[in-house]
Design an enzyme around this catalytic site. Structure first.
Site, short mmCIF file in Angstrom:
data_model
loop_
_atom_site.label_atom_id
_atom_site.label_comp_id
_atom_site.label_asym_id
_atom_site.label_seq_id
_atom_site.Cartn_x
_atom_site.Cartn_y
_atom_site.Cartn_z
N GLU A 89 4.50 7.58 -16.00
CA GLU A 89 5.70 7.66 -16.84
C GLU A 89 5.64 6.80 -18.10
O GLU A 89 6.54 6.00 -18.39
CB GLU A 89 6.93 7.34 -15.99
CG GLU A 89 7.06 8.25 -14.79
CD GLU A 89 8.16 7.84 -13.80
OE1 GLU A 89 9.01 7.02 -14.12
OE2 GLU A 89 8.13 8.37 -12.67
N ASP A 131 10.24 18.04 -5.24
CA ASP A 131 11.47 18.17 -4.48
C ASP A 131 12.45 18.95 -5.36
O ASP A 131 12.26 19.07 -6.57
CB ASP A 131 12.07 16.83 -4.02
CG ASP A 131 12.20 15.78 -5.12
OD1 ASP A 131 12.11 14.57 -4.80
OD2 ASP A 131 12.39 16.15 -6.31
N ASN A 145 0.40 10.44 -14.50
CA ASN A 145 1.49 11.06 -13.74
C ASN A 145 2.81 10.89 -14.47
O ASN A 145 3.13 9.81 -14.97
CB ASN A 145 1.56 10.38 -12.36
CG ASN A 145 2.51 11.07 -11.40
OD1 ASN A 145 2.45 12.28 -11.24
ND2 ASN A 145 3.40 10.30 -10.78
N HIS A 189 10.13 17.07 -9.99
CA HIS A 189 11.50 16.78 -9.53
C HIS A 189 12.43 17.76 -10.25
O HIS A 189 12.89 17.51 -11.37
CB HIS A 189 11.90 15.33 -9.85
CG HIS A 189 11.08 14.30 -9.14
ND1 HIS A 189 11.09 14.15 -7.78
CD2 HIS A 189 10.22 13.37 -9.61
CE1 HIS A 189 10.29 13.16 -7.42
NE2 HIS A 189 9.73 12.67 -8.52
N GLU A 197 5.10 15.17 -6.92
CA GLU A 197 6.30 14.59 -6.29
C GLU A 197 7.38 15.66 -6.10
O GLU A 197 8.54 15.47 -6.38
CB GLU A 197 6.84 13.43 -7.14
CG GLU A 197 5.82 12.35 -7.40
CD GLU A 197 6.34 11.17 -8.18
OE1 GLU A 197 7.58 11.07 -8.36
OE2 GLU A 197 5.54 10.33 -8.64
O1 G3I Z 1 11.60 -2.87 0.14
C1 G3I Z 1 12.79 -3.42 -0.47
C2 G3I Z 1 13.64 -4.14 0.57
O2 G3I Z 1 12.91 -5.28 1.04
C3 G3I Z 1 14.96 -4.58 -0.08
O3 G3I Z 1 15.78 -5.17 0.90
C4 G3I Z 1 15.65 -3.35 -0.66
C5 G3I Z 1 16.97 -3.74 -1.31
O4 G3I Z 1 16.93 -3.47 -2.66
O5 G3I Z 1 14.79 -2.72 -1.66
C6 G3I Z 1 13.58 -2.26 -1.06
O6 G3I Z 1 12.78 -1.69 -2.06
C7 G3I Z 1 13.24 -0.41 -2.49
C8 G3I Z 1 12.06 0.58 -2.33
O7 G3I Z 1 12.41 1.87 -2.85
C9 G3I Z 1 11.68 0.73 -0.85
O8 G3I Z 1 12.76 1.29 -0.16
C10 G3I Z 1 13.58 -0.51 -3.98
O9 G3I Z 1 14.75 -1.31 -4.11
C11 G3I Z 1 13.88 0.89 -4.52
O10 G3I Z 1 14.06 0.82 -5.95
C12 G3I Z 1 12.65 1.79 -4.28
O11 G3I Z 1 12.97 3.08 -4.76
C13 G3I Z 1 11.80 3.91 -5.00
C14 G3I Z 1 11.74 4.24 -6.51
O12 G3I Z 1 10.63 5.10 -6.75
C15 G3I Z 1 11.56 2.99 -7.34
O13 G3I Z 1 10.32 2.43 -7.02
C16 G3I Z 1 11.94 5.20 -4.21
O14 G3I Z 1 11.87 4.92 -2.82
C17 G3I Z 1 10.82 6.16 -4.58
O15 G3I Z 1 11.04 7.44 -3.98
C18 G3I Z 1 10.78 6.37 -6.09
O16 G3I Z 1 9.68 7.16 -6.37
C19 G3I Z 1 9.43 7.38 -7.80
C20 G3I Z 1 7.92 7.40 -8.00
O17 G3I Z 1 7.36 6.19 -7.54
C21 G3I Z 1 7.60 7.66 -9.45
N1 G3I Z 1 8.22 8.91 -9.91
C22 G3I Z 1 9.66 8.96 -9.70
C23 G3I Z 1 9.98 8.75 -8.23
C24 G3I Z 1 11.46 8.85 -7.99
O18 G3I Z 1 12.11 7.82 -8.67
#
Ligand code: G3I
Length: 373
Positions: free
Chosen positions: A161, A268, A202, A237, A266
């Site tokens: 991105e 969905d 990506n 997406h 990715e």
């Molecule tokens: O692991 C921590 C946990 O320890 C903490 O208590 C909690 C509270 O905030 O956060 C947890 O981390 C979260 C992580 O997902 C694991 O669940 C992050 O806050 C949260 O921001 C993260 O969201 C992910 C997001 O990317 C941001 O990284 C989503 O699961 C994931 O599906 C999403 O995937 C992205 C791709 O990597 C890139 N393309 C877009 C796609 C959708 O946004």
């Protein structure tokens, strides 16, 4: 086509006392569920994003379904910079190592995700003031992380991105500190650290004409520098009833014409109301009763539209099976999807092929039906 008898676990978890490993009462009910990876064998590999619970075996139904359905996997989060490199010089490789081990034990290849991304950047890196310090972080991160998994993963999403919707370079800390050659430099470093790994750029919405043009220019810039870039990820997406099929097809053709692989990385389909396209995790939307309409289940009309959308997508992917090497879903079942929490927290979404009980939805049968005539 190989059909696999899939035992349905309808029992209940034994509640008595601490249970070391989940013991799920097995019933005798069986149901034939085709394997996506088998159905599309010879066309493209079929992948899924995996979360920590699935990798650590804490989800017994996923432990059965994932190896049966998928031949590649992408870590949803554990290989991003913040989780894997939380402090200067300190790395947390445990979860990523567990993913590699899971892949080895289940004959599932790993697409590593992602080395360079403006989101999930560790706080210490965001706070680096000097360009030299930031460049050193950038270099050390790629060398250390890509180097550790060299020979253990199939591919990397090297940069994620880096573009705006108009195709210009996103004004990220990487662009600010390192200039617009940072993408080329990231691929150069990744190639040096992990020479036998397929290297992807990506992004989301890079099937849209303006962003596609910017993406092509970026890829050509890396190629012109004599640096290896092997593929482009179209994240996929998309939204129900609005799949941009013509733009997707044109993008597959134009990206493939660059001599690189095309992957849907990715996939969905958003079925809930949303007032914008894309997947920028920083975007949010106001929660109102109308934005979460299917708490008690998905109306059949929406199920059928979802099936039609996925059927149309896979018809297009099959048409261009010679250019597409991978189709990865962003999650195993509807309950795992990031779309339950974005852009509005706490919604009940239905974007994937398997429901919250790990049962195939009409969309699954529509996709499989393209090959099982
Ligand atoms: O692991 C921590 C946990 O320890 C903490 O208590 C909690 C509270 O905030 O956060 C947890 O981390 C979260 C992580 O997902 C694991 O669940 C992050 O806050 C949260 O921001 C993260 O969201 C992910 C997001 O990317 C941001 O990284 C989503 O699961 C994931 O599906 C999403 O995937 C992205 C791709 O990597 C890139 N393309 C877009 C796609 C959708 O946004």
């Amino acid at each position: 086509m190989m059909k696999i008898h899939y035992v349905i676990y309808l029992g209940c978890l034994l509640a008595a006392g601490p249970v070391k490993s989940q013991q799920v009462q097995q019933t005798t009910a069986t149901k034939e569920i085709p394997s996506l990876k088998a159905v599309f064998a010879g066309d493209f590999v079929i992948g899924t994003a995996l979360n920590a619970a699935q990798v650590e075996g804490r989800d017994p139904r996923a432990a059965l379904l994932v190896p049966q359905q998928f031949n590649v996997a992408t870590p949803e989060n554990v290989m991003k910079a913040a989780p894997i490199h939380p402090e200067w010089g300190r790395y947390n490789f445990g979860p990523a190592d567990a993913l590699v081990e899971y892949g080895r034990n289940n004959n599932i290849g790993i697409n590593a995700h992602t080395l360079i991304w403006h989101s999930q950047l560790p706080r210490f890196a965001q706070q680096l003031q000097s360009i030299d310090s930031f460049r050193l972080f950038f270099q050390e991160h790629i060398k250390t992380v890509a180097g550790r998994y060299s020979g253990k993963v199939l591919s990397w999403d090297v940069v994620n991105e880096a573009l705006n919707e108009d195709g210009s370079m996103r004004k990220s800390v990487f662009l600010d500190k390192l200039g617009d050659d940072y993408v080329t430099e990231a691929f150069r470093l990744a190639q040096e650290a992990s020479p036998n790994t397929v290297l992807y750029y990506n992004d989301y919405n890079n099937e849209q004409p303006a962003k596609r043009a910017g993406c092509i220019a970026l890829i050509k810039k890396v190629q012109a520098a004599g640096v290896r870039i092997d593929g482009v990820g179209i994240q996929g997406h998309w939204s129900l009833g609005k799949i941009p099929l013509k733009h997707i097809e044109q993008s597959i053709l134009e990206y493939a014409a660059l001599g690189i692989k095309v992957a849907i990385t990715e996939l969905d389909i958003e079925v809930l109301p949303r007032n914008f396209q894309g997947a920028d995790v920083n975007q949010r939307m106001q929660a109102t009763p109308s934005t979460n309409p299917y708490v008690n289940g998905l109306p059949d009309s929406v199920q059928q539209q979802l099936a039609a959308d996925y059927r149309a997508l896979f018809q297009l992917f099959l048409k261009h099976r010679d250019k597409i090497d991978r189709v990865t879903f962003w999650g195993v079942n509807d309950g795992n999807s990031w779309l339950n929490g974005w852009p509005v927290r706490g919604r009940t979404n239905y974007p994937l092929l398997f429901d919250r009980e790990y049962q195939p939805k009409p969309a699954f049968w529509a996709v499989v039906g393209l090959k099982n005539k």
